[in-house]
Design a protein around this motif. Structure first.
Motif, PDB file in Angstrom:
ATOM      1  N   ARG A  93      -9.224   1.662   0.147  1.00 52.77           N
ATOM      2  CA  ARG A  93      -9.252   2.393   1.414  1.00 52.77           C
ATOM      3  C   ARG A  93     -10.669   2.805   1.780  1.00 52.77           C
ATOM      4  O   ARG A  93     -11.023   2.837   2.949  1.00 52.77           O
ATOM      5  N   LEU A 144      -6.370  -1.537   6.394  1.00 51.22           N
ATOM      6  CA  LEU A 144      -6.373  -2.241   5.111  1.00 51.22           C
ATOM      7  C   LEU A 144      -6.109  -3.713   5.340  1.00 51.22           C
ATOM      8  O   LEU A 144      -6.606  -4.579   4.640  1.00 51.22           O
ATOM      9  N   GLU A 166       0.818  -1.212   0.000  1.00 48.82           N
ATOM     10  CA  GLU A 166       0.000   0.000   0.000  1.00 48.82           C
ATOM     11  C   GLU A 166       0.847   1.255   0.000  1.00 48.82           C
ATOM     12  O   GLU A 166       0.383   2.313  -0.374  1.00 48.82           O
ATOM     13  N   ASN A 172     -10.341   2.899  12.510  1.00 52.21           N
ATOM     14  CA  ASN A 172     -10.391   2.567  11.092  1.00 52.21           C
ATOM     15  C   ASN A 172     -10.184   1.082  10.948  1.00 52.21           C
ATOM     16  O   ASN A 172      -9.312   0.516  11.596  1.00 52.21           O
TER      17      ASN A 172
END
Lengths: 304, 237
Positions: A221, A290, A197, A287
């Protein structure tokens, strides 16, 4: 019209009836860094070997730089540089001799050897036998070999595998420079999303030989849109208060979790909770990393 | 294209001990005869009176086929080892060069290496004869023949060994087979003269050498073509 550097159509490789790669449609645009992701054994290396003509596809076609690999193999390979898995080198020779052995086949000017050594910063070590090199140096020599023929496309299979953090960093910086400074399109495979990434613009995720995700990293994302975690003294009763505020949350690991709420809602909720005597220890944004999404996409989240 | 691959191959075998083998093998054969003639000088000189050179060469010839078989086996395995050792095949074959060129280059290289050894054998034989005082006239053609005729007779085995060595990563199989065949060749002399292991000896000894030279060349070529077909299709892992 055709700005794809690599395009495969239904690429399949079966070993004794079991498909290692199954109907893969890879699309890589010019000038980008494409991260080719998947857990070990997903078929990344098999795919890359097919792209390089090292193994024959059972079915499907490979088109590289607008040409059919089956028909134009030599001409295509002239414009492609590659590093497949652990580096190949002749340990008893020095870096210069290793590159010279390849240069003689590529038939490029001798000056290219100094140029590529400079690019991978091996100029100082160039006269030592390669068997005494560290893994990182060997890997850089591998990249130097791949660059020797001034390729338009660079195919790197797990270039950072087994390297220490500084080695990984060096290789990553090296790869990032390729499109910018040399106009080279890069296909880089890895089993670590975190690594890809930081350099790739587009990712393809492969699992059990099938492509399960192929899009830009930005879109990947977006799947990771986060929520808010609140840890406090009495989560169960706080949940009722939140419901009263019009927020549907849940309790996870003794913390409240709210999906997709905005700043005002967070502020209002915290105020209400404090007024009602809850002790708030921490409000944190969560979050989905990823990595989480990657695990979801490759479907191994349950087994953990 | 083969030229470029060959020049690359010459570079790769540097410092691998292959050249050492190429030099030491003919020296070994000649030293054996030096001992043979040195220790039994009076007896052998009496035995071969009038045809000393022939005596030396025929004594030498007893070991040449065996040496050729072992040499082919070892040279093939060492050449292949250069690529097998660190799986360099995937890098080499992803270069813009045809597999035919890669394989042919290895074959040509092994022939060159063996030919150098054979040339040295001829030269050293002549030197030994002169040192033993056999004097002139030197039988040039016989001395040259002992170097090259058996070699041509052994081409099928060289092709077979190179094919097996390049194909199998594990060198135990080709080396075992090669050495076993080399030892067998000592006992197959009584079999048909069309048994390929007999060809190196017959290519020198037979009254009509040409058929055996031709057969060695032809079978070698046939095996090479078969090997090329397979090498071109094979998956590289």
């Amino acid at each position: 019209m055709n700005n794809y550097v690599i395009r495969t159509n239904g690429l399949t490789k079966s070993y004794r009836g079991r498909a290692a790669v199954d109907g893969l449609n890879l699309e890589i645009k010019k000038g980008e860094i494409y991260g080719f992701l998947g857990p070990n054994g997903a078929g990344k290396t098999t795919t890359i070997r097919m792209l390089l003509g090292l193994i024959r596809p059972t079915k499907g076609t490979v088109e590289i730089l607008g040409k059919d690999l089956q028909k134009d193999k030599i001409n295509i390979l002239r414009r492609v540089g590659s590093l497949v898995e652990y580096p190949s080198y002749y340990g008893h020779l020095t870096a210069i001799e290793n590159l010279e052995a390849i240069r003689r086949i590529l038939n490029v000017p001798k000056s290219r050897i100094d140029e590529v050594l400079e690019i991978v910063s091996l100029t100082k070590e160039a006269k030592r036998a390669v068997k005494g090199y560290s893994l990182g140096m060997k890997q850089r020599l591998g990249i130097a070999s791949a660059l020797l023929g001034s390729p338009e496309l660079l195919i790197l299979d797990e270039p950072t595998n087994g390297l220490d953090p500084s080695g990984i960093h060096e290789i990553r910086e090296l790869i990032k420079r390729m499109p910018q400074e040399h106009g080279i399109t890069v296909l880089v495979s890895s089993h670590l999303l975190g690594e890809v990434e930081q350099m790739a613009g587009t990712v393809g995720i492969i699992r059990e030989g099938r492509m399960v995700f192929q899009d830009t990293i930005v879109n990947l994302r977006q799947k990771a849109a986060g929520g808010i975690n609140i840890s406090l003294s009495e989560p169960e009763s706080a949940l009722w208060l939140a419901k009263d505020n019009g927020l549907a949350g849940m309790v996870q690991d003794g913390k409240l979790y709210f999906d997709g709420i905005n700043d005002n809602q967070v502020a209002g909720l915290v105020k209400r909770l404090v007024e009602n005597g809850h002790l708030i220890y921490r409000v944190e944004e969560r979050n989905k990393s990823l990595e989480d999404i990657f695990m979801e996409v490759i479907g191994e989240v349950k087994s953990l | 294209m083969i030229g470029r691959a060959l020049s690359s191959d010459f570079l790769k075998i540097r410092g691998k001990g292959i050249w050492f083998l190429i030099f030491i093998a003919p020296i070994g054969l000649v030293v054996m005869q030096a001992l043979n003639f040195g220790l039994r000088y009076d007896y052998l000189i009496k035995e071969y009176r009038g045809h000393l050179w022939e005596g030396l060469i025929s004594n030498m010839m007893a070991f040449v086929p065996l040496a050729l078989f072992m040499g082919s086996t070892l040279v093939s395995s060492m050449l292949a080892g250069v690529e097998h050792q660190l799986s360099s095949w995937k890098q080499l074959l992803a270069l813009p060069i045809s597999r035919t060129a890669v394989f042919t280059s290895k074959f040509v290289l092994s022939i060159i290496l063996m030919a150098v050894a054979c040339l040295l054998l001829s030269v050293f034989t002549a030197v030994l004869g002169l040192c033993l005082g056999f004097g002139f006239p030197l039988p040039w053609s016989d001395v040259a023949k002992i170097g090259f005729f058996p070699f041509i007779g052994s081409l099928p085995l060289l092709a077979l060994q190179l094919y097996l060595s390049l194909t199998y990563r594990n060198q135990a199989l080709p080396v075992t087979l090669g050495l076993a065949l080399a030892i067998c060749s000592l006992f197959t002399g009584s079999l048909s003269e069309w048994f390929p292991l007999n060809w190196p000896a017959l290519a020198y000894r037979a009254d009509h050498q040409l058929p055996f030279l031709g057969a060695g060349f032809a079978l070698g070529l046939l095996i090479l073509i078969f090997a090329l077909l397979h090498f071109n299709r094979k998956d590289v892992n």
